[in-house]
Enzyme design. Sequence first.
Site, PDB file in Angstrom:
ATOM      1  N   ASP A   9     139.900  43.040  53.367  1.00 39.48           N
ATOM      2  CA  ASP A   9     140.675  41.794  53.365  1.00 39.48           C
ATOM      3  C   ASP A   9     142.181  41.929  53.667  1.00 39.48           C
ATOM      4  OD1 ASP A   9     138.190  40.940  52.556  1.00 39.48           O
ATOM      5  OD2 ASP A   9     138.833  40.041  50.671  1.00 39.48           O
ATOM      6  N   LYS A 107     132.738  37.257  54.351  1.00 38.85           N
ATOM      7  CA  LYS A 107     132.144  36.917  53.054  1.00 38.85           C
ATOM      8  C   LYS A 107     132.816  35.687  52.487  1.00 38.85           C
ATOM      9  CE  LYS A 107     135.335  40.127  50.910  1.00 38.85           C
ATOM     10  NZ  LYS A 107     136.138  39.139  50.182  1.00 38.85           N
ATOM     11  N   CYS A 152     138.830  42.073  45.191  1.00 41.36           N
ATOM     12  CA  CYS A 152     137.834  42.438  46.204  1.00 41.36           C
ATOM     13  C   CYS A 152     137.623  43.945  46.335  1.00 41.36           C
ATOM     14  CB  CYS A 152     138.181  41.782  47.539  1.00 41.36           C
ATOM     15  SG  CYS A 152     137.938  39.981  47.447  1.00 41.36           S
TER      16      CYS A 152
HETATM   17  C1  VGL Z   1     140.395  37.940  46.987  1.00 40.23           C
HETATM   18  C2  VGL Z   1     140.782  36.317  45.429  1.00 40.23           C
HETATM   19  C3  VGL Z   1     140.081  35.406  46.171  1.00 40.23           C
HETATM   20  C4  VGL Z   1     140.598  39.367  47.412  1.00 40.23           C
HETATM   21  C5  VGL Z   1     139.664  37.035  47.738  1.00 40.23           C
HETATM   22  O1  VGL Z   1     140.510  39.652  48.613  1.00 40.23           O
HETATM   23  O2  VGL Z   1     140.861  40.213  46.517  1.00 40.23           O
HETATM   24  N1  VGL Z   1     140.934  37.576  45.830  1.00 40.23           N
HETATM   25  N2  VGL Z   1     139.519  35.771  47.321  1.00 40.23           N
END
Ligand code: VGL
Length: 198
Positions: A9, A107, A152
């Site tokens: 991410d 995702k 994540c």
């Molecule tokens: C994430 C919160 C919401 C992450 C993704 O990538 O850690 N955190 N969505």
Amino acid sequence: MTKALIVIDIQNDFCPGGALAVAGGDEIVPSVNALMAEFPAVILTQDWHPAGHSSFASSHEGATAFSTTEMPYGTQVLWPDHCVQGSEGAAFHPALDTDRADLIIRKGMNPAIDSYSAFFENDHQTPTGLEGYLRTRGLTDLTLVGLATDFCVNFSAVDAARLGFAVTVRQDMCRGIDMEGSLTAALAGMREAGVTVA
Ligand code: VGL
Ligand code: ZN
């Protein structure tokens, strides 16, 4: 050819200036790019929510961001709107070397379930398909880097260890959100699951 680098991410919304910015999120990009050269396989993940996703505080009447709510699958943190499919915020950080990616796994598409882990949605049952990809390619040793350490990266590392992969998290190439001690808890939880936190 058993090693894979999984880059979690590294998207604009998780970097300074983004909707759910992680402090120093952009600092790790040059070292992550360099690390890719040491791996025969590179996989990127991308948080990829439909507008109005149930993990957004804006989808819950009167809820504020960073509060929690109970979902059928457990407690869920309510986030600011982030990583909406096709938005600039959902795009990878512009300096991330995406050309090296063998696979980009998205995702969080199910409007009713959040998905922190690269392996399963937050119901811990619905698979993303990543496990099958890794197993069919014989990729058994995973190194994880990216954002956010305590969400994540943490969920992905713990799931990978439980699935029997050898897992290392390079803490120097991760950055955390750290809500109410979540970073300390995540580091302890990963170690307990058998993850090497380096
Ligand atoms: C994430 C919160 C919401 C992450 C993704 O990538 O850690 N955190 N969505
Ligand atoms: Zn998200």
